[in-house]
Write a protein that holds these residues in place. Structure first.
Motif, mmCIF file in Angstrom:
data_model
loop_
_atom_site.group_PDB
_atom_site.id
_atom_site.type_symbol
_atom_site.label_atom_id
_atom_site.label_comp_id
_atom_site.label_asym_id
_atom_site.label_seq_id
_atom_site.Cartn_x
_atom_site.Cartn_y
_atom_site.Cartn_z
ATOM 1 N N VAL A 154 0.854 -1.182 0.000
ATOM 2 C CA VAL A 154 0.000 0.000 0.000
ATOM 3 C C VAL A 154 0.897 1.241 0.000
ATOM 4 C CG1 VAL A 154 -1.699 1.320 1.311
ATOM 5 C CG2 VAL A 154 -1.838 -1.187 1.254
ATOM 6 N N LEU A 155 0.602 2.183 -0.882
ATOM 7 C CA LEU A 155 1.335 3.451 -0.938
ATOM 8 C C LEU A 155 0.397 4.559 -0.476
ATOM 9 C CD1 LEU A 155 3.821 5.151 -1.794
ATOM 10 C CD2 LEU A 155 2.774 5.323 -4.060
ATOM 11 N N SER A 156 0.723 5.186 0.628
ATOM 12 C CA SER A 156 -0.151 6.215 1.184
ATOM 13 C C SER A 156 -0.018 7.535 0.442
ATOM 14 C CB SER A 156 0.184 6.444 2.662
ATOM 15 O OG SER A 156 1.420 7.120 2.795
ATOM 16 N N GLY A 157 -1.094 8.309 0.497
ATOM 17 C CA GLY A 157 -1.043 9.652 -0.062
ATOM 18 C C GLY A 157 -0.038 10.523 0.662
ATOM 19 N N ASP A 158 0.184 10.241 1.952
ATOM 20 C CA ASP A 158 1.146 11.019 2.723
ATOM 21 C C ASP A 158 2.577 10.812 2.239
ATOM 22 O OD1 ASP A 158 -0.851 12.037 4.584
ATOM 23 O OD2 ASP A 158 -0.969 9.979 5.300
ATOM 24 N N GLN A 159 2.905 9.565 1.874
ATOM 25 C CA GLN A 159 4.239 9.325 1.337
ATOM 26 C C GLN A 159 4.394 9.974 -0.040
ATOM 27 O OE1 GLN A 159 7.310 5.737 0.028
ATOM 28 N NE2 GLN A 159 5.577 5.196 1.333
ATOM 29 N N ILE A 160 3.317 9.971 -0.814
ATOM 30 C CA ILE A 160 3.344 10.640 -2.114
ATOM 31 C C ILE A 160 3.623 12.128 -1.939
ATOM 32 C CG2 ILE A 160 1.953 11.303 -4.120
ATOM 33 C CD1 ILE A 160 0.490 8.595 -3.802
ATOM 34 N N ILE A 161 2.974 12.736 -0.949
ATOM 35 C CA ILE A 161 3.212 14.161 -0.668
ATOM 36 C C ILE A 161 4.672 14.406 -0.301
ATOM 37 C CG2 ILE A 161 2.791 15.942 1.078
ATOM 38 C CD1 ILE A 161 -0.087 15.245 1.038
ATOM 39 N N ASN A 162 5.217 13.529 0.519
ATOM 40 C CA ASN A 162 6.620 13.645 0.916
ATOM 41 C C ASN A 162 7.516 13.649 -0.326
ATOM 42 O OD1 ASN A 162 9.312 13.056 1.781
ATOM 43 N ND2 ASN A 162 8.555 12.093 3.647
ATOM 44 N N TYR A 163 7.286 12.687 -1.211
ATOM 45 C CA TYR A 163 8.117 12.559 -2.424
ATOM 46 C C TYR A 163 7.936 13.777 -3.341
ATOM 47 C CZ TYR A 163 10.468 10.363 -6.371
ATOM 48 O OH TYR A 163 11.337 10.077 -7.397
ATOM 49 N N LEU A 164 6.686 14.177 -3.562
ATOM 50 C CA LEU A 164 6.433 15.332 -4.427
ATOM 51 C C LEU A 164 7.045 16.599 -3.839
ATOM 52 C CD1 LEU A 164 2.670 14.766 -5.395
ATOM 53 C CD2 LEU A 164 4.696 14.297 -6.800
ATOM 54 N N GLY A 165 6.904 16.753 -2.520
ATOM 55 C CA GLY A 165 7.465 17.933 -1.870
ATOM 56 C C GLY A 165 8.975 17.998 -2.012
ATOM 57 N N GLU A 166 9.629 16.860 -1.806
ATOM 58 C CA GLU A 166 11.087 16.808 -1.888
ATOM 59 C C GLU A 166 11.583 17.116 -3.292
ATOM 60 O OE1 GLU A 166 14.756 13.619 -1.192
ATOM 61 O OE2 GLU A 166 12.718 13.128 -0.517
ATOM 62 N N ASN A 167 10.853 16.651 -4.301
ATOM 63 C CA ASN A 167 11.330 16.760 -5.680
ATOM 64 C C ASN A 167 10.791 17.958 -6.457
ATOM 65 O OD1 ASN A 167 12.981 14.122 -6.448
ATOM 66 N ND2 ASN A 167 11.328 13.499 -5.067
ATOM 67 N N LEU A 168 9.622 18.480 -6.038
ATOM 68 C CA LEU A 168 9.025 19.595 -6.771
ATOM 69 C C LEU A 168 9.132 20.924 -6.039
ATOM 70 C CD1 LEU A 168 5.803 17.872 -8.212
ATOM 71 C CD2 LEU A 168 8.034 18.191 -9.308
ATOM 72 N N LYS A 169 9.514 20.875 -4.756
ATOM 73 C CA LYS A 169 9.738 22.085 -3.951
ATOM 74 C C LYS A 169 8.553 23.060 -4.014
ATOM 75 C CE LYS A 169 13.991 20.838 -2.892
ATOM 76 N NZ LYS A 169 14.072 19.547 -3.583
ATOM 77 N N PRO A 170 7.390 22.651 -3.541
ATOM 78 C CA PRO A 170 6.222 23.537 -3.565
ATOM 79 C C PRO A 170 6.358 24.691 -2.582
ATOM 80 C CG PRO A 170 5.749 21.594 -2.261
ATOM 81 C CD PRO A 170 7.088 21.366 -2.887
ATOM 82 N N ALA A 171 5.616 25.759 -2.829
ATOM 83 C CA ALA A 171 5.610 26.896 -1.912
ATOM 84 C C ALA A 171 4.778 26.594 -0.674
ATOM 85 C CB ALA A 171 5.046 28.126 -2.622
ATOM 86 N N ARG A 172 3.811 25.682 -0.822
ATOM 87 C CA ARG A 172 2.893 25.392 0.284
ATOM 88 C C ARG A 172 2.416 23.959 0.202
ATOM 89 N NH1 ARG A 172 0.510 27.113 4.566
ATOM 90 N NH2 ARG A 172 -1.699 27.605 4.838
ATOM 91 N N VAL A 173 2.403 23.283 1.357
ATOM 92 C CA VAL A 173 1.849 21.933 1.458
ATOM 93 C C VAL A 173 0.744 21.979 2.514
ATOM 94 C CG1 VAL A 173 2.278 19.526 2.079
ATOM 95 C CG2 VAL A 173 4.013 20.804 0.798
ATOM 96 N N ILE A 174 -0.455 21.552 2.120
ATOM 97 C CA ILE A 174 -1.618 21.612 3.005
ATOM 98 C C ILE A 174 -2.217 20.222 3.135
ATOM 99 C CG2 ILE A 174 -3.891 22.635 3.384
ATOM 100 C CD1 ILE A 174 -2.948 24.787 1.229
ATOM 101 N N LEU A 175 -2.443 19.787 4.357
ATOM 102 C CA LEU A 175 -3.104 18.499 4.585
ATOM 103 C C LEU A 175 -4.469 18.732 5.213
ATOM 104 C CD1 LEU A 175 0.011 17.559 4.537
ATOM 105 C CD2 LEU A 175 -0.924 15.505 5.592
ATOM 106 N N GLY A 176 -5.508 18.400 4.487
ATOM 107 C CA GLY A 176 -6.865 18.524 4.996
ATOM 108 C C GLY A 176 -7.276 17.244 5.691
#
Length: 264
Positions: A154-176
């Motif tokens: 199982v791949l969680s959405g939270d791990q996906i966020i971690n990977y995207l954040g590390e590689n895409l360097k977003p200005a803002r990360v929001i978890l609802g």
């Protein structure tokens, strides 16, 4: 760029044994996103009641004992994948009905893990969608794993966020989420739980288990992923997406609505 996570506990009736959408929340949140001001946006959503029950039932990600066990897990993989795809279609349809150019991106089509952590993930497609003005919508999924003892996980959405954040360097990360943020204890179980404005370490709180089934780790699992991201200088905030206009306010760059996760 903004990365927005919609928890499965917000957009589905996560406590249910059968897949069930929380239509009121999903429709409202879709409208709030549409009414917000953003440039590039990626949406990641959890699986909730569409993914966790079947993933748990078939013990996806646990050690394979024999060929019969593997055959059973593969069936569970197919069933789980089918349900989370259905949820993603519903989410994308809801967003498009509000005028958002949502496009589905299926994790099991481009992500492979190793010992349950992302090993290979080509972000070219996501970058292209963003360049063209689309809003990629990714989600918690089941994926192949290179560890021969489990082979799928199982791949969680939270791990996906971690990977995207590390590689895409977003200005803002929001978890609802379905709670106001990180508490000293599970607020659904303890009346004396206190909301924390800022968290910099797992040591900042008493980790309590989730009050419902979550094979991806509950709030503690989310916090671990976000603290890893914070160490790279990328702050995130956990907000209550179940409350009206909280998602809109967060996308519009208002901070301090929930709990901010940042580096010490």
């Amino acid at each position: 760029m903004i990365i927005l996570k919609l928890g499965g506990s917000v957009i589905t009736k996560k406590e249910e044994e059968e897949p069930l959408i929380d239509h009121d929340n999903l429709i409202r949140i879709s409208g709030e996103i549409a009414d917000s001001s953003y440039g590039k946006l990626i949406i990641v959503h959890g699986a909730g009641s569409f993914g966790h029950p079947s993933a748990k039932k078939y013990e996806i990600g646990s050690i394979i004992t024999d060929e019969e066990d593997f055959a059973r897990k593969k069936l569970g993989f197919c069933i789980t994948q089918s349900w989370v795809k259905k949820l993603n279609t519903i989410v994308c349809d809801s967003l498009r009905e509000k005028g958002i150019l949502a496009v589905s991106v299926q994790p099991s089509s481009f992500i492979i893990t190793k010992n349950k952590r992302i090993h290979s993930c080509n972000l070219d497609l996501i970058n292209k969608y963003l360049e063209l003005g689309f809003v990629p919508v990714i989600y918690g999924d089941v994926v192949p794993d290179l560890d021969e003892s489990i082979k799928i996980c199982v791949l969680s959405g939270d791990q996906i966020i971690n990977y995207l954040g590390e590689n895409l360097k977003p200005a803002r990360v929001i978890l609802g989420s379905d709670v106001d943020g990180i508490y000293t204890k599970n607020p659904k179980k303890y009346d004396d739980a206190e909301l924390m404005n800022t968290v910099t370490s797992c040591d900042d709180l008493i980790a309590e288990g989730s009050s419902n089934v979550d094979v991806t780790g509950g709030m503690n699992g989310k916090l671990i992923e976000l603290i890893e991201l914070a160490q790279l200088g990328i702050e995130s905030e956990i907000i209550n997406a179940g409350k009206e206009n909280f998602v809109k306010r967060a996308i519009n760059h208002e901070k301090g609505i929930g709990t901010i996760i940042k580096r010490k």
